[in-house]
Design an enzyme around this catalytic site. Sequence first.
Site, PDB file in Angstrom:
ATOM      1  CB  SER A 155      -0.867   0.023   1.111  1.00  0.00           C
ATOM      2  OG  SER A 155      -1.740   0.854   0.880  1.00  0.00           O
ATOM      3  CG  ASP A 253      -6.933  -2.418  -3.248  1.00  0.00           C
ATOM      4  OD1 ASP A 253      -7.235  -1.481  -2.786  1.00  0.00           O
ATOM      5  OD2 ASP A 253      -5.733  -2.121  -3.683  1.00  0.00           O
ATOM      6  CG  HIS A 283      -5.872  -1.838   0.006  1.00  0.00           C
ATOM      7  ND1 HIS A 283      -5.308  -1.556  -0.767  1.00  0.00           N
ATOM      8  CD2 HIS A 283      -5.135  -1.398   1.473  1.00  0.00           C
ATOM      9  CE1 HIS A 283      -3.938  -0.641   0.076  1.00  0.00           C
ATOM     10  NE2 HIS A 283      -4.179  -0.788   1.161  1.00  0.00           N
TER      11      HIS A 283
END
Length: 318
Positions: A155, A253, A283
């Site tokens: 991320s 995501d 995610h």
Amino acid sequence: MPVAGDLIALLALVDAARLPMDEVTPESMRAGYSALASPGGAEMAEVLDRVIPGPDGGDLPIRSYRPPGAAERPPVIVYLHGGGWTIGDLETHDETCRALAAGTGAVVISVDYRLAPEHRFPDALDDAYAAVCFVADNADELGVDVERLVVAGDSAGGNLAAVVSLMARDRSGPAIALQVLIYPAVDFDYDSGRWPSLEENATGYFLHLETMRWFADCYGDIGQLAGDPLAAPIGAADHTGLPPAHVSVAGFDPLRDEGLGYAATLAGAGVPVTLCRHDDQVHGYWHFAPSVESSGAARDTDIAAIAVAMADLAGPAS
């Protein structure tokens, strides 16, 4: 493909506990994220906490993980945790780093970089680059092979890993052998429609688009971030000569399409790219791997692919 069935209950619990964004603070976000951390993890031969010099003269904490049976001079992965540049620390990603070390045979060095909004862009990036330089400069002391230096992150950490790779190329910095980008954030363009997954997966799948905007506001001015390749690496003028990349994305995501876009951009610039796409995941599935079977299987696939990519790197320095 629908979202994995064993994620549904977890996603419902997360959404039920979600605060309205006007009530969210960095402290509440950090507490909630820490509560998701999985205790335990793969046994390591050695886990060491230490501090190294930070770019501003202060201390920069790191934690190293040496797996059992590691070679005398194993490859090394500098790991940059996720959390929107605002949350996360050595503890939230302890299990993740153990799994990565166990699955690759590499020493993993996790970096406790400074967080926003107390430290805005580019402080986290400066810390990340300083840590990579430290590892490269102190490989003998650390007992690792500098010729197999990997940067990795999930991320926001994937963002930092991608940008560190650009910085190392442009500053004649450490020779990075591989960049590992797990559901990375590589752009701050939330409104043009360039990335359809931002709207398709805007709510209900752990990471919400409104939360992404909140993180970005903590990190810096969104307009400036979007125009700066040191924040939005997909906007760099040139992606040639970057290290080979492994990119993993989740189907549900908001960041899916920019992750796929960055993989395509790198490949188009002649950078070798491997891609793992998990269409039934959300995610953060690396974080959920210990408790959700489908997420664990997806992470195992990723780590196996990373191990294969690392096996193709140069052997130990002579």
